[in-house]
Every structure is written in C-alpha cells, then in structure tokens.
Design an enzyme around this catalytic site. Structure first.
Site: not given
Ligand SMILES: Cc1ncc(COP(=O)(O)O)c(C=O)c1O
Ligand SMILES: Cc1ncc(COP(=O)(O)O)c(C=O)c1O
Lengths: 291, 415, 415, 291
Positions: A44, A55
């Site tokens: 990824e 995040e």
C-alpha cells in the site's frame, strides 16, 4: 480474479504500507523495494493528503514529511511508473485528491492514470460506501480494485453494503481509532473476523500490528493477511531524524542528515521478514487448529 | 425543527472513516428523535437553558448612527450578548445537551481562536460533562485568555503540534480522538461543517438567531427586512441568521467572507491570503463533507488567512455553498483593512466592540449599494471583541487605519 | 420610580464644594422630572435602550449544582450578561441619557478597575456624547484591556498621577473637572455613593435588577425568595439587587464585603487590608456623603485592599449604611482566599466565570448557615470575569487555592 | 466685631494660605512668620485631609507633602499653639477631620481645641450651609467665625442662605473650578461682587490670584480682600524640590534636599509684599473711581 485476490491465494499475505516520498522520493522508492524483497504480497503506497483525518501521529508525520518534500499526485504516478517490484501496488489516499485529479470532473482521470502506471487498487479511508459509486465505476472500467475498510463497529446493513462493494480484499480495522503501532492485539479482531466469515473475500487485518508475534496471533485468529503501516513508518522516521539528534537540532530533511537509506532499507527488510514469517506461522497454527 | 436530508444538492454527505459511520448514524438518529421530534422534551429543555443560562432572546437593536450613515434602517442582532460572548453557545449547548440525552459520558471538541472551545467548555461545565478540547499549539499561544477560560471551566486543553498547529489540525485530531472513543464520546463540532448530520444540526441550533430576529423585526419595525448580513467562516452564525428567511424571497441574504490581504491562492506556497471559500473556492471534500473550499490544483487544502482567526478556515458549510450556487445567498468579501475600520466604526458610533469576525459584516455595509441593503438591513453581531483587543492593538499599529483612536495611552503595548 | 429624600437617617447629604451645589441641585431637579415623573418619556426611552442596547431582561437562572451543594434553591441573577459584562451599564446608560435630556454636552466619569469607565464610554458612544474618563495611573497600568475598550469607544482616558493613582484619587480628580465645567458637563458617578441625588438616582437605575428578579422568581419558582445575596463595594449592584425586596420583611438581605487579607485597620500605616466598610467602618464624610467608611482615628481615609479591584473602596453607599444600622441588611465578609475559591467553584460547576467582585457573593454561600439562606436564595452575579483572568492567574499561583485547575498549559504566564 | 472683620477694617486685606507641615513642620512655621512679616492681614492655615476634593494640583501636592511628613490634627493644633504671629489665623480643612476629632460626637471638640490654640475661624470647603448647623453652633459657643465660600454659580436662595450664615468674611470664589494660580483674573469676579454688594460683610476674593497686578485688579473691582494660596504654595514646592533636581532624583523630603528655608521664606515675604501692595493700590484706585 484480480492480482490482489491472487496475492492472498498462497497463504497469509503480508501487506506493508509506506507513504511515498517519505522522507524523500528516492529513499522511499528504495524502501519499497526493500519491503518487496522482505516478502510483501501487496504494497500500500500512501499518496499524502494535507488533511489525513484517519491517520494517527506516526503516519501523519510521514505525510507531512512527504508533502514538504514536494510530493504531488502527478509525481506520485510518475514515480510508481518507474517502480519495478513484484508485489501488486495499492494506492491509499483521500477522496479529494482522487476527485480533483485531471481536467475532467470526477474520479475517472485519477483511476485512468493509476491504471496506466500499474496500480491495482485503492484504499480511500474517507470515502464511505454510500458515496463510492463514481469511483467504483471508474475502477470497474479500468479493472482496478476498490478496497473498503470495515470497523469493529460496522454491523448489520452497513456491513452488507460494504462487503458487497469491496473488491480485492477487505481491510479489517482491528480496533477503534486511527492507525498506529500498539503493543497488544485487540480482542475485537476475532469477533470482527467471525462477523465476516460468510463472505469469502480475503480479510486483511490492520491497525496496530508491529511484530511477528502479533502477525502470528492475528492470522491464527483467522485473518487472510496483515496490514502493517506505522511500525514500518517508525523505522523511516527514526532513520530520517537520526542525524538531526546529534546534529544541529533541526528536523532532518532527506537522508543527508539521517541514516543512510541503505541502512534504513535493511531494517525495513528485516522487519518485513519477521512479519511475513509471523503471518505464515499463524497460518500453520490456524490450519492445525482447524484440523 | 425540520427533517434532515444528508445532502444539499451535491454538497454535504458523510466523507468520514468507516469507524465513525456508526457514530454519525447514531447521532443522526438521536438528532431526529430529540431535536426534530422533541422526544423526552429535549427541545423544551434546550430552549429553557438557552434562555436562563444563555441569555436568550438577544435583542434586535436599531443602530441609530449607522442607520443615518447608510440611509437605511440598520438593525443589529446582538449575539455578542449571549453567554460567552458569541453565537457559538447556541450550538455548543444544544450538542452537549444532546450528548447527555444520548447517554454519552464525554465531550470532545476542536477550537481555533478558542471561541467554540470556550462555549463548549461552558456548556459542559453547566451540564456536568467531562470535556476535552483540542487546540493547535500555535493557537494556544495566540489565544491564552481563551485557553485559560476553558481550563477555568474545568475542561482539558490538548495541544496539537502536528502541521502548523492551527484549526485544521485540531479538527483532524479531534476526529481521531472521536474515532477511538466513539462509543462513549460525542464530538461537538463548532460550525455548520463536517459530515451529516452536523451541518443540519448546527444550523438548527443556530437558527434561533433568525427565528428571534424575524419576530423581533416584525414587532419593532413591521414586516420583513429587505436584507440580512452575516459574516461567514464555517458559516454557523450565517446559517443561523439566514435560516428563517431563506424561504422569504424578498429578503436578500449576504454572506461576508474574509478577503484577507488579497483574493486568490498562491499555488506555489499552498497559501491563500484570504478565507473566501464561497467567493473564490472550488468544490471538494474536506472534514467529512463535500463543499466549496480553498485548494490547489491537486486538491491539497491550502492555508487560509484572515486578521480574524474565527474566519480563518479553508472550508465552509455545505448548505451555504449550495445556497450560493442556487443564487439564494450572495457571497461578498471584506479585506483585513476594511474589517479593522468596521471594528472601530461600530465601537465608536454604537458603543459595541465587535469580534473581528463580526467586524467584517459591519464593514461590508460601507461597500453595499443602497439597492443591496434596501430599506432595512439586519446585521448579525455574532460576537463581542474582548477576545480580539490584543490583535486589534497590534494590527491597528501595523497599518493605516484612518478611524482608529490614537493609542498613545499605551506607551508599552497592552501590558 | 420614587421620590428622593436627600438623607437616609443621618447618612447621605451633599458635602461638596459650593461650586458644585447648583449642579447637584439642577441634577436633583432633572432626576425628579425625568426619572421620577417620566417627563418627555425619559423612563420609556431608558427602558427601551436597556432592553435593546443593554440586553435586558437578564435571566434568573437556577444553578443546579450549587443548589445541590447547599441544599437550597440557588438562583443566579445574571447581570454578567448585560452589555459590557457587568451591572454597571444600568447606571451609566441611565445617567448619560439623563445628561442628554438635561442638555449637557459632555460626560466625565471616574473609574477604578475600569468597569464603570467602560460602561460609561459605551453608553456615551451609543448616545453620541463626548466622554472623558479619569483613571489612576496605577490602575491604568493594571487594567490595560479596559483602558483600551474605553479608547475604542472613543472616550478620552485621563491618567491621574496624584497620590497612589487609584480610584480615590480618580474620584477627586473627576470632581475637580466637574467643578470647573459644571455648566456643560455631567459627572456620571459609578456607584450609589457621592452627594445626593447620586445615591438615590444610581439605586433607581440599578433597581431594575431586583424588579426583574422579583418577577422572575415569582414566575419560575413562585412567591418570594428567602434571601438575596450581593457583593458590596460602593454598593450599586447591592442596592440594585435589594431595592425591590427591602419592604418584604420575609426576605433576608446579605451584603458581602471584601474581607481582604484580614479585617481591621493598621493605624500606623493608614492601611486597611480589606474593604469592609459596612462591617468594620465608622461614620464619616467622604466624597460628598456621610456614610460608613474606613478611616483612622483622626478621620483620614485609609487605603482599602481587596483582590477584587471593584470592591477596593474605603466608603460605601449611604443608603446601605443606613439599612445595615436599621438591621434590614446584614453585612458579611469573605476574604481574598475564599473569594478565589468561589471564583473557581462557579466557573467549574456552572460554566460561568464570574467577576472577582461577584465571586465574593458566591463564596459566601459556603459560610452561610441553612437558616440564613432559607429555602431559596437569589445571588446577584454582578459581572463576568473576563477582566480578571490575568489577576486570577497571578493570585491563584501565589496562594494555595484548593479547587483551582492545574495551570500547566501556561508555561510562561498568560502570554 | 470679630478679629477677622477687624482685619478688613483698615483697607484691603491680604489673606495668604499655606498648608501647615508643608514640606515639614518647622519650615512651614518659618514661612507663616514670613507671610506675617510680609503684610498678611489674616492667614489661612491648611490642615491636610487625605481627600482634598476642592483643591487643584498645587495645593493637593502640598497636602500630600504635609501628610507624608506626619501631620495630624493634634500636631496641627500643638504647632499653632506655639505660633506667634500678628495676623489672625483661620483653619482651612475638610469636614471629616472636624467631625472625627476628640471623643465626643460632632464638631465641638475640634472647635474647642481650635479656640484654645488661638484660631479665629474656619473655612470648610466641603461643608455646605445646609449641613453646617452643628459647626456653626460650636463656633458661636466658642466665639469663632465660620467662613463660607460663594461660587460664581451661587444665586438666589442659596446665596441668601450662605450670606446669612457666613461670619468674619465671605470667601468669593473668583472662577469655577478648583484652587490654582492663573495668569488672568476672571470677569466673573466683578459680577460676583456686584451680587454680594448688598451684604456688608467683607468680601475676600480667591482662586487664581498670583501677582500684585492681579491683586490690584481684584480690589479695584470691589473686593475687600484677596486670598492667595497656590502662588505661595508654588514657592514652597519649588524650594522643597530645588535640591532634588540636581541631586538624586528623589522627591525632596524636608529642607535637607531643598533650598534653605530662610531663602524660601524670603521669597514668600517678597511675594507677600507685592500682593499686599497690589491690593492697596487697587483700593486707592477704587476709592478714586468712586469719588
Ligand atoms: C464571533 C464569531 N463570529 C463568527 C465566527 C465564524 O464562525 P461561523 O462562520 O461558524 O459563524 C466565529 C468563529 O469563531 C466567531 O467567534
Ligand atoms: C462586576 C462588579 N461587581 C461589583 C462591583 C462593585 O460595585 P458596586 O458595589 O457598586 O456594585 C463592581 C465594580 O467595579 C463590578 O465591576
């Protein structure tokens, strides 16, 4: 069967994440090759967005480093185009970048270009299944996968809807919260995997896996793969700032001030191996328990 | 209160991490039951607390000298008199109370200049809810009095050091906290932004502004005003001031954005020296909603700028973006210099020291044509200026503000 | 509004230089005509402006958690929500408007902490009257934000450097200005002190507090409260909160004075480390009236002291002195430490950051017996604490305040 | 006829004012003797009060100097008792000091002690005629005068009431405002004196007279005497601070840091003579004009 499904075919997949351009483009390409060598089944690649709301601090900082190094969607694709690795690549980013790319309205130009450079699929954490229609369509047109995330709190109808739409694999979020390496693996993982057992798409578990031991546990709990981001980004971050700790006190920009990229790449490769081996060990145990 | 579609044309929606989806669905459901259907008497308690704790209704005051200056009846909707000093409490109190009805145990919120944070901390103290506020480190250093007020009300203030350490980062950080604690925690968002149902819900809580203003205007002047003017950052005082007039076609609605030092975006540096997302922004997705925003060609959000920190935001409420596209709301801009002049004008002519945000709305009267204002204009005084004294001293010294008082009493700055 | 005898028992009167006598006679006459008899609709305009500009009525709010703590219904009369942040505007607006009706062209006023000065400057800007405020140099340096607010409203701020440069000197200086300009100028005195008709007039303007509270209590709770509590410096919020209850014998009235660091007077240094003139003062003449005051054996006025600058005054309103002698009002004291605790308690439990003056009234609930409070107590929240943040940070650091929040967010003080 | 009326009997009276104890007791006694020598017909002695609301900055500062030197009513009386001057003495102070003195309630103890030490009368600027009953009574009991002030704005009934109560002389305030030396003499003076002409008590005009020329003008406008305060206090203040200007920068306390008291006393005596002569000159002219 797409290249992503395939990656899960021969036993548990190891799916590492790195932000492209962290701490600079050249180093990060080297790191990705190291992960590939270390046994990555899918990689990824983060395309950094200025507001990474899903995040945790670790990946957030990676995003900031990459952006201040000048990363853009165009540079991202150009770089991926040159990248020669075995593992299939997934682009992880936020919807606004997907949506704004190119001259035409909507996500199609982005997908088209991604396909051109050899990307196999997308993870877009701020794009819910309900809003994913246009991107899903473009992916279908160009033969790319669109991977959705399932949270511990996803149940009932929502779960149905997501599982209907996800392709390649499903990203199983191991715990509530945001990305980040943790010492323990959540109990919620087993329960989540149970809930998903009736769908036979690969289940890759992420959020908080940082060691081979954890990888083994997760896979033995039934995962088809493990996604590891923050633990790897930590190595990049440490490498990037190593020089600055004894140096001028400024945060390092690029490898001039940090450990040599080759050294960092070695560390990444080592951890990758450990994780992959953990996953494989978990699969063996899961196998034996089932029999 | 009205039912809630999750979109305004193409704007709005719920662009959030999957982990938050159940929470916003739960919220949507609670909004429907408590706020729309008044289950358990939520709306009654909300109204009562707005009155007794918040100080509603706030007056609609005729500004005699501004009326003379502009040759039109200028009426000020005095949200500066609300507890805490700004319209922010209408929303904060509504959401904290809703969290209580939902059985949540903890409140988180983001804040930029600290206005929404202080309003939330006040509401949380009032309703005995633990409360944590995320605030950029840079903002903490620029807005110490507001930080102190939050701490005094018993809230924790969590410094956010990522990025530039301002509002954008604080929002992201609060979303992260919420994503981790969503089962027990409610996120009190500070404007008509974010994923559905926030834009609708915040507008509903704020629409008490126009509900009162509409009634007061009718009682005091008769009929409807010809125009309504409000500043727009995220757009909560704006939607609050407009909501009850939206279906009155004869009432013109003006959203005044921060023109900063100039319009436009510097693609090179990723900076917009303004916060005019309605006037100059383009469609995109930010903080959970599709809306108009300030971004570069790639879709990266740029840094906005304004002398007024409460307007300093790269996005804007999706409903407002929609109303602008529909031609129902007219976006206009006022730059930093003109805003400071507006600040001094209201202070001197009416004895009301406005927030710098509000000063934009007041300043625009200077630019408006008589046709735009009509015979009567309602201006939303979204907040008072106590929080801005320090900035105004500084900014007034740094420029030529023709109507600023001589500041010679202050030999050595504000202290 | 009621007629005005010039004395309250032996207290009150008009102890001023002969040059001022015609002015106070003129004022007395104007008070009678405009305020008592509503000539030219003065009272109607005053009420309307209090509503639209000032934000009246202010709420009477039940404080849930304080009620629980003290086992009695605690109701807060929210003067902190008045425009400007304190009850001071009731009086300032009344007097500036009266000056306008009298055809005066200019306003002067004294100020200590700056609250009365800012209220007067706001009222003067609102009514388009030139305004000069006298303020001690030391106070100017301690209260910069308030000085700035006055300047923003277009008022001149005249530093007074005589003596210690605080309130006492500022009052004397304003009287001197007035004595020179009396024909064109009105002196807006800031509390129920000074020569007749000021104590009566200021009390009348402030009595809107108890007029509303009495009605609100009856509507919200029913009947009359058992007690009313207000802090007392000069005593204007006090008389305002008491006025309409004075003839209700069942309502106990408590005036909370600043106990400072200790009661008593140091004759040697001419200093009283408190401002408890009702509780410990003796009869004398100060600033135009006979009243209770803090003085040494010779009759020299001593320096008062309090952590709250608005209570820091050696005298008190003559009517209040009289009501204390009559046994109608009970004077009590709260010292600096307890006041700070009261400040933090109200901030944390009710989400209202009070003025340090108000904190004295709140703090006294802690000392009061259940018999004193009865089943319901109205507490006058005379003002908000925004002006006191700096002092509270300092004072909280200097002492052990058990319920203060941890101030570690502030590495380097307030800025 | 009291000693005060008498002082106006032989032509225009010169009535100087000084605050006792300014800048220290000893010097101020010397200054008072100098004024006496300089031709004072009555001397007004200020007993300083902490809130001198009727004074301008000059006399205010004198009051502050005297108070910080430790002046009290008791010391004031003790000092006056030792003072041996020809001119009758008037005590000028504020009502709170009069009221608080002694153990007994009211002004009587203050008046009694004043009488004892040889004071002939009082000026109490913050005591209006309406409140003066008790002090008037005590003064009558001990044979002292109570002098009231008449302002330019005092008219009609108020004027009647004041003129009924004043004794010794009436203090005619030359202009609105507070004490302080000015360059010009107010036009209001003539009008004020006209208003008072039907009472035949001596009219002493004060506020702002600082030179022989002004004294002449005022007397020629019809005054029976001139009261001069600030112009004299200015000399005291300059003398007291003279040393500190070249010295340490601290405000001088007492004569150690200032000009020697004898020098200051000479200056006072000189100005006193000028003022007295001006007054006399004015009377001659007034006389000649009338005839
Ligand atoms: C007084 C005031 N007005 C306006 C705003 C802008 O917010 P909104 O556009 O949501 O009303 C703020 C934000 O802090 C504010 O404090
Ligand atoms: C908020 C507040 N309360 C009380 C006071 C004390 O004044 P008073 O006793 O006249 O009400 C002040 C004076 O500045 C004040 O600002």
């Amino acid at each position: 069967m797409s290249r992503l499904d395939e990656a899960f075919a021969d036993g548990p997949a190891f799916v590492p994440y790195l932000a492209l351009g962290d701490p600079d483009l050249e180093s990060s390409l080297e790191y990705i090759r190291a992960l590939d060598r270390g046994g990555a089944d899918v990689i990824e690649l983060g395309l950094p967005f200025s507001e990474p709301i899903a995040e945790g601090p670790t990946i957030q900082s990676a995003v900031v480093r990459s952006l201040s190094g000048g990363m853009t969607p165009t540079k991202f694709f150009d770089a991926v185009e040159t990248l020669d690795v075995d593992a299939p690549l997934v682009c992880m980013t936020y919807y606004n970048l997907v949506y704004q790319f190119g001259d035409e309205e909507g996500p199609r130009p982005f997908v088209e270009r991604a396909a051109e450079v050899g990307i196999e699929g997308f993870v877009v954490p701020d794009l819910p299944a309900e809003e994913a229609g246009p991107l899903r369509e473009a992916c279908d047109e160009f033969g790319l996968d669109l991977i959705f995330i399932v949270a511990p709190t996803t149940r009932g109808e929502r779960l149905e809807r997501i599982m209907e739409r996800t392709s390649g694999y499903v990203y199983v979020q191991a715990r509530l919260g945001v990305t980040g390496a943790r010492a323990d693996v959540s109990d919620q993982t087993g329960a989540s995997l149970d809930r998903l057992s009736r769908w036979d798409i690969p289940k890759a578990v992420g959020f908080g896996i940082s060691s081979g031991e954890q990888a083994r546990e997760v896979v033995s709990a039934g995962a088809d793969g493990i996604i590891v981001g923050s633990a790897l980004v930590d190595i990049v971050a440490e490498g990037a700032s190593a020089g600055s700790q004894t140096g001028s006190g400024d945060v390092a920009e690029g490898h001039e001030n940090g450990d040599p990229p080759a050294v960092v790449a070695d560390r990444l490769e080592t951890l990758a191996r450990e994780l992959k081996e953990g996953a494989v060990a978990g699969a063996t145990r899961a196998q034996s328990e089932r029999t | 209160m009205s039912d809630a579609p999750s979109k305004f044309g193409e704007y709005g929606g719920q662009y959030v991490p999957e982990a938050l989806m159940p929470a916003i669905e739960e919220l949507d459901d609670a909004y429907q039951r408590y706020v729309v259907e008044n289950e358990d008497g939520f709306v009654d308690e909300f109204r009562e607390r707005l009155r007794d704790f918040g100080g509603r209704p706030t007056p609609l005051q005729r500004a005699d000298r501004l009326s003379e200056r502009y040759g039109t009846d200028v009426l000020l909707k005095r949200e500066d008199l609300l507890h805490g000093g700004a319209h922010k409490l209408n929303n904060a109190l509504g959401q904290v109370l809703l969290a209580k009805y939902m059985g949540k145990e903890r409140i988180v919120a983001e804040t930029g200049a600290g206005q929404h944070g202080t309003a939330t901390a006040m509401a949380a103290a009032h309703l005995d809810m633990p409360c944590e506020i995320y605030m950029g480190e840079r903002d903490i250093n620029r807005q110490r009095p507001n930080v102190f007020r939050m701490r005094l009300n018993g809230a924790e203030v969590n410094p956010v050091s990522t990025g530039r350490g301002t509002l954008k980062e604080a929002i992201s950080e609060t979303m992260r906290d919420w994503a981790t604690t969503v089962e027990t925690t409610h996120y009190v968002i500070g404007s008509v932004v974010g994923p559905h149902p926030f834009p609708t819900m915040v507008r509903e809580f704020q629409s008490v502004i126009s509900e009162e203003a509409r009634r007061q205007f009718d009682e005091q002047v008769g009929g409807l005003p010809d125009s309504v003017v409000a500043c727009a950052g995220g757009g909560s005082n704006t939607m609050g001031a407009f909501a009850e007039f939206v279906s009155d076609d004869s009432v013109d609605l003006y959203a005044v954005e921060a023109g900063g030092s100039s319009l436009g975006v510097d693609e090179e540096t990723g900076v917009a020296p303004n916060s005019a997302s309605l006037s100059t922004g383009t469609e995109g997705v930010l903080h959970g909603a599709r809306t108009k925003l300030l971004q570069d060609r790639d879709g990266q959000i740029v840094e906005s700028h304004s002398v007024s920190s409460g307007l300093d935001y790269a996005g804007v409420g999706p409903e407002l973006a929609y109303l602008v596209d529909e031609g129902r709301v007219t976006p206009v801009t006022v730059d930093d210099d003109a805003a400071l002049e507006g600040f001094h004008r209201l202070s001197q002519t009416e004895g009301i020291i406005p927030a710098l945000e509000t000063a934009h709305a007041v300043a625009w009267l200077e630019d408006a044509t008589p046709e735009q204002l009509g015979d009567s204009v309602v201006v939303c005084v979204s907040g008072r200026g106590d929080k801005d004294l320090e900035s105004v001293v500084e900014e007034t010294e740094n420029r030529e503000v023709p109507n600023a008082p001589d500041m010679d009493v202050f030999s050595g700055g504000m202290r």
